[in-house]
Design a protein around this motif. Structure first.
Motif, PDB file in Angstrom:
ATOM      1  N   GLY A 136       0.658  -1.163   0.098  1.00  0.00           N
ATOM      2  CA  GLY A 136       0.138  -0.064  -0.140  1.00  0.00           C
ATOM      3  C   GLY A 136       0.831   1.330  -0.138  1.00  0.00           C
ATOM      4  O   GLY A 136       1.744   1.356  -0.531  1.00  0.00           O
ATOM      5  N   VAL A 137       0.682   1.987   1.049  1.00  0.00           N
ATOM      6  CA  VAL A 137       1.295   3.335   1.211  1.00  0.00           C
ATOM      7  C   VAL A 137       2.934   3.071   1.386  1.00  0.00           C
ATOM      8  O   VAL A 137       3.282   2.025   2.048  1.00  0.00           O
ATOM      9  N   ALA A 138       3.925   3.973   0.712  1.00  0.00           N
ATOM     10  CA  ALA A 138       5.113   3.574   0.887  1.00  0.00           C
ATOM     11  C   ALA A 138       5.843   4.944   0.828  1.00  0.00           C
ATOM     12  O   ALA A 138       5.573   5.927   0.278  1.00  0.00           O
ATOM     13  N   ASN A 139       7.277   4.756   1.522  1.00  0.00           N
ATOM     14  CA  ASN A 139       8.027   5.903   1.224  1.00  0.00           C
ATOM     15  C   ASN A 139       9.347   5.124   1.345  1.00  0.00           C
ATOM     16  O   ASN A 139       9.686   3.782   1.061  1.00  0.00           O
ATOM     17  N   TRP A 140      10.512   5.768   1.494  1.00  0.00           N
ATOM     18  CA  TRP A 140      11.970   5.247   1.103  1.00  0.00           C
ATOM     19  C   TRP A 140      12.222   4.329   2.378  1.00  0.00           C
ATOM     20  O   TRP A 140      13.153   3.434   2.253  1.00  0.00           O
ATOM     21  N   GLU A 141      11.673   4.534   3.525  1.00  0.00           N
ATOM     22  CA  GLU A 141      12.066   3.727   4.788  1.00  0.00           C
ATOM     23  C   GLU A 141      11.022   2.446   4.900  1.00  0.00           C
ATOM     24  O   GLU A 141      11.534   1.483   5.102  1.00  0.00           O
ATOM     25  N   TYR A 142       9.913   2.629   4.845  1.00  0.00           N
ATOM     26  CA  TYR A 142       8.902   1.726   5.190  1.00  0.00           C
ATOM     27  C   TYR A 142       7.737   1.443   4.042  1.00  0.00           C
ATOM     28  O   TYR A 142       7.452   2.586   3.487  1.00  0.00           O
ATOM     29  N   THR A 143       7.184   0.019   4.023  1.00  0.00           N
ATOM     30  CA  THR A 143       6.299  -0.267   2.894  1.00  0.00           C
ATOM     31  C   THR A 143       5.035  -0.857   3.588  1.00  0.00           C
ATOM     32  O   THR A 143       5.271  -1.682   4.366  1.00  0.00           O
ATOM     33  N   GLU A 144       3.748  -0.369   3.570  1.00  0.00           N
ATOM     34  CA  GLU A 144       2.805  -1.174   4.140  1.00  0.00           C
ATOM     35  C   GLU A 144       2.554  -2.370   3.262  1.00  0.00           C
ATOM     36  O   GLU A 144       2.471  -2.480   2.008  1.00  0.00           O
ATOM     37  N   VAL A 145       2.228  -3.342   4.103  1.00  0.00           N
ATOM     38  CA  VAL A 145       1.845  -4.676   3.729  1.00  0.00           C
ATOM     39  C   VAL A 145       0.205  -5.051   3.902  1.00  0.00           C
ATOM     40  O   VAL A 145       0.148  -5.236   5.113  1.00  0.00           O
ATOM     41  N   SER A 146      -0.515  -5.103   2.874  1.00  0.00           N
ATOM     42  CA  SER A 146      -1.824  -5.649   3.131  1.00  0.00           C
ATOM     43  C   SER A 146      -2.259  -6.988   3.182  1.00  0.00           C
ATOM     44  O   SER A 146      -3.326  -7.500   3.719  1.00  0.00           O
ATOM     45  N   ALA A 147      -1.335  -7.711   2.480  1.00  0.00           N
ATOM     46  CA  ALA A 147      -1.456  -9.365   2.497  1.00  0.00           C
ATOM     47  C   ALA A 147      -0.217 -10.007   2.075  1.00  0.00           C
ATOM     48  O   ALA A 147       0.443  -9.296   1.522  1.00  0.00           O
ATOM     49  N   GLY A 148      -0.164 -11.169   2.624  1.00  0.00           N
ATOM     50  CA  GLY A 148       1.134 -11.984   2.288  1.00  0.00           C
ATOM     51  C   GLY A 148       1.806 -12.078   3.378  1.00  0.00           C
ATOM     52  O   GLY A 148       2.799 -13.112   3.386  1.00  0.00           O
ATOM     53  N   LEU A 149       2.011 -11.281   4.395  1.00  0.00           N
ATOM     54  CA  LEU A 149       2.864 -11.570   5.538  1.00  0.00           C
ATOM     55  C   LEU A 149       2.058 -11.582   6.894  1.00  0.00           C
ATOM     56  O   LEU A 149       0.953 -10.914   6.829  1.00  0.00           O
ATOM     57  N   ALA A 150       2.503 -12.140   7.707  1.00  0.00           N
ATOM     58  CA  ALA A 150       1.963 -11.771   9.194  1.00  0.00           C
ATOM     59  C   ALA A 150       3.168 -11.385  10.030  1.00  0.00           C
ATOM     60  O   ALA A 150       4.260 -11.324   9.851  1.00  0.00           O
ATOM     61  N   GLY A 151       2.449 -10.685  11.152  1.00  0.00           N
ATOM     62  CA  GLY A 151       3.275  -9.882  12.165  1.00  0.00           C
ATOM     63  C   GLY A 151       4.180 -10.890  12.971  1.00  0.00           C
ATOM     64  O   GLY A 151       3.687 -12.197  13.023  1.00  0.00           O
ATOM     65  N   GLY A 152       5.584 -10.466  12.898  1.00  0.00           N
ATOM     66  CA  GLY A 152       6.521 -11.337  13.646  1.00  0.00           C
ATOM     67  C   GLY A 152       7.358 -12.081  12.631  1.00  0.00           C
ATOM     68  O   GLY A 152       8.324 -12.608  13.265  1.00  0.00           O
ATOM     69  N   GLU A 153       6.809 -12.355  11.431  1.00  0.00           N
ATOM     70  CA  GLU A 153       7.995 -13.206  10.546  1.00  0.00           C
ATOM     71  C   GLU A 153       8.990 -12.500  10.106  1.00  0.00           C
ATOM     72  O   GLU A 153       9.170 -11.085  10.319  1.00  0.00           O
ATOM     73  N   HIS A 154      10.211 -13.168  10.062  1.00  0.00           N
ATOM     74  CA  HIS A 154      11.326 -12.364   9.580  1.00  0.00           C
ATOM     75  C   HIS A 154      11.974 -12.419   8.280  1.00  0.00           C
ATOM     76  O   HIS A 154      11.472 -13.476   7.589  1.00  0.00           O
ATOM     77  N   ILE A 155      12.119 -11.464   7.616  1.00  0.00           N
ATOM     78  CA  ILE A 155      12.448 -11.270   6.224  1.00  0.00           C
ATOM     79  C   ILE A 155      13.901 -10.765   6.270  1.00  0.00           C
ATOM     80  O   ILE A 155      14.304 -10.113   6.908  1.00  0.00           O
ATOM     81  N   VAL A 156      14.417 -11.004   4.904  1.00  0.00           N
ATOM     82  CA  VAL A 156      15.718 -10.553   4.595  1.00  0.00           C
ATOM     83  C   VAL A 156      15.742  -9.268   4.342  1.00  0.00           C
ATOM     84  O   VAL A 156      15.125  -8.702   3.394  1.00  0.00           O
ATOM     85  N   THR A 157      16.957  -8.455   4.761  1.00  0.00           N
ATOM     86  CA  THR A 157      16.846  -6.920   4.471  1.00  0.00           C
ATOM     87  C   THR A 157      18.250  -6.869   3.477  1.00  0.00           C
ATOM     88  O   THR A 157      18.478  -5.658   2.991  1.00  0.00           O
ATOM     89  N   SER A 158      19.144  -7.609   3.837  1.00  0.00           N
ATOM     90  CA  SER A 158      20.517  -7.616   3.064  1.00  0.00           C
ATOM     91  C   SER A 158      20.318  -8.395   1.687  1.00  0.00           C
ATOM     92  O   SER A 158      21.363  -9.566   1.599  1.00  0.00           O
ATOM     93  N   LEU A 159      19.577  -7.955   0.810  1.00  0.00           N
ATOM     94  CA  LEU A 159      19.458  -8.653  -0.350  1.00  0.00           C
ATOM     95  C   LEU A 159      20.635  -8.704  -1.333  1.00  0.00           C
ATOM     96  O   LEU A 159      20.704  -9.453  -2.521  1.00  0.00           O
ATOM     97  N   GLU A 160      21.548  -7.422  -1.149  1.00  0.00           N
ATOM     98  CA  GLU A 160      22.649  -7.594  -1.859  1.00  0.00           C
ATOM     99  C   GLU A 160      23.900  -8.531  -1.654  1.00  0.00           C
ATOM    100  O   GLU A 160      24.748  -8.494  -2.463  1.00  0.00           O
ATOM    101  N   ARG A 161      23.702  -9.402  -0.843  1.00  0.00           N
ATOM    102  CA  ARG A 161      24.756 -10.328  -0.440  1.00  0.00           C
ATOM    103  C   ARG A 161      24.699 -11.457  -1.353  1.00  0.00           C
ATOM    104  O   ARG A 161      23.608 -12.063  -1.800  1.00  0.00           O
ATOM    105  N   GLU A 162      25.774 -11.883  -1.664  1.00  0.00           N
ATOM    106  CA  GLU A 162      26.060 -13.002  -2.583  1.00  0.00           C
ATOM    107  C   GLU A 162      25.447 -14.387  -2.105  1.00  0.00           C
ATOM    108  O   GLU A 162      25.633 -14.681  -0.914  1.00  0.00           O
TER     109      GLU A 162
END
Length: 384
Positions: A342-368
């Motif tokens: 949904g709403v987004a800026n350079w820091e955060y993006t709103e998630v309306s479906a597909g994830l649940a609170g507490g799940e961990h996602i990767v933020t270091s996508l640039e790593r090999e």
């Protein structure tokens, strides 16, 4: 089962166990990645300027004399505070002062003549009235009355002409005073002297149309500040006066100033080798808070277009192409998950479906090696 087949079976089991053990010990070490738990909070949709903006004074003027001449009086220095109406600079003006004195003398003479002519006119009018009264009683002739009335009319005309001469002399004096004002610079408002071009005795030249001549004195009112910033033409339709904004100044890192959009330019600026932009003016919410900022500071503006409170959100940097994220599974294996945003800026993006609170996602996508199916471990856990 014969002894021979029993031996073959045992050998096969031993080989399989050995292969499994070798595969276990030869498996790659899990990748250490940066992760972030999906949480709830505020998300704002915003746009920012494409190039650095600039802190401006609400009132800023570049003053020059209308006529050129030698600087005779300079009453201020750079950085001085001045009041509205204060004389800042004056050029040599003896010739103009002499013209003013001549005009004053001519005005005084014209007024004196007018008083004389009008006094005589009043007396002539009274004499005409007396002659008319005597004629009515038969004491004087009609010709005497006509002569007195003609004289009164002539005297009245002379009075009117003398008064017209007074008005002409007054206008001549006003014109001389105006000429005298052409060589004086007076502060149009209270402010601070930013720059002075010229010294006592030097010749000051006014700036003619089309010629870039430095002003004699630059004056600004730093008690009222705002920010002018260029916004990309693509973002311009979403920006409206009255929207909230945040201003950051390069000279004061980490500090933000609340502001409001005051004006959006009605045209697009196209500068060579740069993007097409629309200038906006942003007012500080508190001039007291902005006090001390210097005019000319480079500044960035972030305009808030929409706000969502207490929504599920992820770091914008964690989003991959196609609005997917890599979720760390319970077994440490990365899973690709598509999400609705949904709403987004350079820091955060709103998630309306597909994830649940507490799940961990990767933020270091640039790593090999960071991809779906890879075994990972959070950096904090890896350090332990």
């Amino acid at each position: 089962m014969t002894r021979r087949w029993r031996g073959i079976l045992i050998a096969v089991v031993l080989v399989a166990a050995l292969a499994a053990a070798l595969a276990w010990f030869a498996r790659p070490e899990p990748l250490a990645v940066a992760t972030r738990a999906v949480d709830r909070g505020r998300v704002e949709a915003s746009v920012s300027n494409t190039r650095a903006g600039e802190v401006e004074a609400c009132q800023r003027t570049r003053l020059s004399t209308i006529l050129g001449g030698r600087i005779e009086y300079l009453g201020v220095d750079e950085g001085d505070r001045v009041e509205a109406g204060q004389v800042l600079m004056r050029l040599w003006h003896q010739d103009l002062s002499a013209r003013v004195q001549v005009a004053e003398t001519q005005l005084a003479t014209a007024r004196s003549r007018a008083r004389e002519a009008c006094t005589v006119a009043v007396n002539a009018e009274r004499e005409a009235e007396r002659q008319e009264a005597l004629a009515a009683r038969g004491f004087v002739s009609t010709s005497r009355v006509e002569s007195a009335r003609t004289d009164a009319d002539a005297r009245r005309a002379a009075c009117t002409s003398a008064r017209a001469d007074v008005a002409t002399a007054e206008r001549q004096l006003a014109a001389a005073d105006i000429d005298l004002g052409r060589i004086v610079i007076v502060a149009p408002f209270a402010g601070t002297v930013a720059k002075i071009t010229g010294e006592l005795g030097e010749y000051s030249t006014p700036s003619p149309p089309g010629v870039a001549t430095p002003p004699a004195i630059e004056l600004l009112d730093d008690s009222c500040l705002y920010v002018k910033a260029p916004m990309d033409e693509v973002d311009a339709p979403r920006i409206q006066p009255g929207q909230s904004a945040r201003v950051s100044v390069d000279a004061l890192p980490g500090r933000h100033f609340a502001a409001t959009v005051r004006r959006v330019a009605p045209f697009v600026s196209a500068e060579e080798r740069q993007a097409r932009t629309v200038d906006i003016d942003v007012d500080f919410a508190s001039q007291e808070e902005a006090r001390g900022l210097l005019v000319g500071y480079s500044a960035d503006v972030e305009i808030v277009l929409a706000t969502r409170e207490d929504v599920l959100r992820v770091p914008t940097a964690a989003l991959r192409t196609g609005n997917t994220v890599l979720v760390v599974g319970a077994d440490g294996v990365l899973e690709e998950r598509r999400v609705q945003t949904g709403v987004a800026n350079w820091e955060y993006t709103e998630v309306s479906a597909g994830l649940a609170g507490g799940e961990h996602i990767v933020t270091s996508l640039e790593r090999e090696g960071v991809r779906p199916g890879a075994r990972v471990v959070a950096e904090d856990a890896a350090r332990r």
